[in-house]
Design an enzyme around this catalytic site. Structure first.
Site, PDB file in Angstrom:
ATOM      1  N   THR A   9       0.831  -1.206   0.000  1.00 37.87           N
ATOM      2  CA  THR A   9       0.000   0.000   0.000  1.00 37.87           C
ATOM      3  C   THR A   9       0.866   1.257   0.000  1.00 37.87           C
ATOM      4  O   THR A   9       1.989   1.235   0.526  1.00 37.87           O
ATOM      5  CB  THR A   9      -0.901  -0.003   1.251  1.00 37.87           C
ATOM      6  OG1 THR A   9      -1.481   1.293   1.412  1.00 37.87           O
ATOM      7  CG2 THR A   9      -0.147  -0.331   2.528  1.00 37.87           C
ATOM      8  N   ASP A  10       0.314   2.332  -0.541  1.00 34.50           N
ATOM      9  CA  ASP A  10       1.054   3.614  -0.495  1.00 34.50           C
ATOM     10  C   ASP A  10       1.191   4.132   0.937  1.00 34.50           C
ATOM     11  O   ASP A  10       2.005   5.017   1.212  1.00 34.50           O
ATOM     12  CB  ASP A  10       0.374   4.666  -1.387  1.00 34.50           C
ATOM     13  CG  ASP A  10      -1.064   5.000  -1.003  1.00 34.50           C
ATOM     14  OD1 ASP A  10      -1.602   4.388  -0.065  1.00 34.50           O
ATOM     15  OD2 ASP A  10      -1.651   5.887  -1.655  1.00 34.50           O
ATOM     16  N   GLU A  11       0.386   3.574   1.864  1.00 35.64           N
ATOM     17  CA  GLU A  11       0.437   4.067   3.251  1.00 35.64           C
ATOM     18  C   GLU A  11       1.778   3.784   3.924  1.00 35.64           C
ATOM     19  O   GLU A  11       2.077   4.354   4.968  1.00 35.64           O
ATOM     20  CB  GLU A  11      -0.701   3.458   4.082  1.00 35.64           C
ATOM     21  CG  GLU A  11      -2.051   3.870   3.570  1.00 35.64           C
ATOM     22  CD  GLU A  11      -3.175   3.710   4.574  1.00 35.64           C
ATOM     23  OE1 GLU A  11      -2.916   3.489   5.762  1.00 35.64           O
ATOM     24  OE2 GLU A  11      -4.328   3.825   4.138  1.00 35.64           O
ATOM     25  N   TYR A  27      -1.651  -0.480  11.123  1.00 37.97           N
ATOM     26  CA  TYR A  27      -1.879  -1.145   9.824  1.00 37.97           C
ATOM     27  C   TYR A  27      -0.708  -0.893   8.875  1.00 37.97           C
ATOM     28  O   TYR A  27      -0.102  -1.839   8.354  1.00 37.97           O
ATOM     29  CB  TYR A  27      -3.188  -0.640   9.189  1.00 37.97           C
ATOM     30  CG  TYR A  27      -3.267  -0.914   7.702  1.00 37.97           C
ATOM     31  CD1 TYR A  27      -3.396  -2.210   7.215  1.00 37.97           C
ATOM     32  CD2 TYR A  27      -3.172   0.127   6.772  1.00 37.97           C
ATOM     33  CE1 TYR A  27      -3.443  -2.472   5.845  1.00 37.97           C
ATOM     34  CE2 TYR A  27      -3.223  -0.123   5.407  1.00 37.97           C
ATOM     35  CZ  TYR A  27      -3.355  -1.424   4.941  1.00 37.97           C
ATOM     36  OH  TYR A  27      -3.396  -1.678   3.590  1.00 37.97           O
ATOM     37  N   LYS A  39       2.207  -3.396   7.230  1.00 42.78           N
ATOM     38  CA  LYS A  39       2.418  -3.588   5.785  1.00 42.78           C
ATOM     39  C   LYS A  39       3.866  -3.244   5.412  1.00 42.78           C
ATOM     40  O   LYS A  39       4.479  -3.919   4.577  1.00 42.78           O
ATOM     41  CB  LYS A  39       1.437  -2.718   4.984  1.00 42.78           C
ATOM     42  CG  LYS A  39      -0.030  -3.083   5.129  1.00 42.78           C
ATOM     43  CD  LYS A  39      -0.392  -4.448   4.579  1.00 42.78           C
ATOM     44  CE  LYS A  39      -0.349  -4.519   3.080  1.00 42.78           C
ATOM     45  NZ  LYS A  39      -0.802  -5.862   2.593  1.00 42.78           N
TER      46      LYS A  39
END
Ligand code: NAD
Ligand code: DAU
Length: 346
Positions: free
Chosen positions: A131-133, A159, A163
């Protein structure tokens, strides 16, 4: 490039939002390949979504936790996969803020179990859906700044930290063991079959039920939206032509403020903006995500094909026409979740 009946692909988390869309995409594009879907069926997994595939003799569903090493090894032993794509994850930021532990289990330990199985059963090609997060966030007043693959990892939530940990493990397995690994980091997806805890389906479902629309803070945070099918096409390309040991960003070139999306949904469904309620902000709320996907575009020729206007229209129509999918989902446990998350906020 085409895959034929010799190929077996394991798609973990295929009863969830993006995984199921990816399985439908694969089935249509490669009618002959064998698709095996292990999924734990957490609250986010839905057998109704994959039910249409259960009569297909080249599709197998297995209820399995990716942290269950014995079960995962048995599955690899039986199926001898050529490729593994890992969508299985705990995926909701708010839940991770409430209860981080299961995120560490599934997102980190589960990923390492899958990669160990890949090593054990013939150095199987592994793709990690990230994810870009993992990059943290960008300031609201610097539209010139974008996340590239070189942006340092700086995750904000349990979260995104879990990741990021999985991404680091994937790269470590490539370097240490030579496992053929790729990682993709995508921006916010929207489309059919998304669980109504995420912004777009939650607002559509609430608007359809004439319930209030809970916008965190002022609603000025920005996300970069991508229609789920465009994500699926990008992953397919990376599997076909991506370079192992590499990370690829995937993004939609569609930065939108949350409040504008919610207003757009009200308009599309003929609901009053008076349904909008500004509630307490998310802890550590990331301000803005924006993706530079030029590596994927220049190396593999990918670009998003569905513009936001068309994608959101399709999505809203899908939820209007598929009450039988989401009405059971928002009963029972979901009501307790909703009360816990939003009861305290308003
Ligand atoms: P989702 O929550 O809709 O689905 C997750 C699926 O994984 C569910 O079917 C669930 O049952 C399954 N699962 C959870 N824990 C499991 C376990 N221990 N073992 C086996 N299965 C398990 O998630 P999603 O939105 O489809 O996201 C899929 C992946 O894409 C995730 O890795 C997420 O981090 C990533 N991602 C999501 C977005 C987005 O906007 N939704 C954007 C970028 C990346
Ligand atoms: O960027 C990719 C990520 O996008 C994925 O890795 C995650 O799995 C996925 O959940 C998503 O994370 P976000 O936190 O960006 O998505 P979410 O839909 O939860 O929230 C989008 C924005 O809307 C965010 O700024 C918070 C806000 N929001 C969300 C909800 C659920 C609200 O204002 N109200 C809400 O009720």
């Amino acid at each position: 490039m085409a895959w034929n009946s010799d190929k077996t692909i394991i798609v973990t988390g295929g009863a969830g939002f993006i995984g199921s869309n990816f399985i439908f995409y694969l089935r249509k594009k490669y009618p002959d390949i064998r698709i095996v879907c292990p999924d734990k069926l957490t609250y986010a997994g839905n057998m109704t979504t994959v039910a249409p595939l259960l009569n297909d003799d080249k599709f197998r569903f297995v209820r399995l936790d990716i942290c269950d090493r014995k079960g995962v090894y048995e599955l690899f032993d039986e199926e001898k996969p050529d490729i593994v794509v890992n969508f299985a994850a705990e995926s909701h930021v708010d839940r991770s803020i409430d209860s981080p532990e299961v995120f560490l289990q599934t997102n980190i330990t589960g990923t390492s179990v899958l990669m160990d199985a890949c090593r054990e059963y013939g150095n199987v090609r592994f793709h990690q859906i990230s994810t870009d997060e993992v990059y943290g966030d960008l300031p609201l007043d610097r539209p010139d700044m974008l996340f590239t693959e070189e942006t340092p990892l700086d995750p904000s939530s349990p979260y995104s930290s879990s990741k990021a940990s999985a991404d680091l493990l994937a790269m470590a397995y490539y370097r240490t063991y030579g496992l053929p690994v790729t990682v993709s980091r995508c921006s916010n997806n929207y489309g059919p079959y998304q669980f109504p805890e995420k912004l777009i389906p939650l607002m559509i479902v609430n608007a359809l039920n004439n319930k209030s629309l809970p916008v965190y803070g002022e609603g000025l945070n920005i996300r970069d939206w991508l229609y789920v099918e465009d994500h699926c096409r990008a992953v397919d390309l990376i599997l076909q032509k991506g370079r192992v040991g590499e990370v690829y960003n995937i993004g939609g070139n569609t930065e939108m403020k949350n409040i504008d999306i919610v207003k757009l949904i009200c308009k599309a469904l003929g609901r009053s903006e008076e349904l909008i309620v500004h509630v307490e902000d998310r802890k550590g709320h990331d301000k803005r995500y924006a993706i530079d996907h030029s590596k994927l575009s220049s190396e593999l020729g990918w670009k998003p094909l569905t513009d936001f206007g068309k994608g959101i229209k399709n999505t809203i129509e899908w939820y209007v026409e598929h009450r039988e999918w989401w009405e059971p989902v928002i009963s029972g446990e979901y009501q307790r979740y909703y009360e816990k998350m939003y009861g305290e906020r308003t």
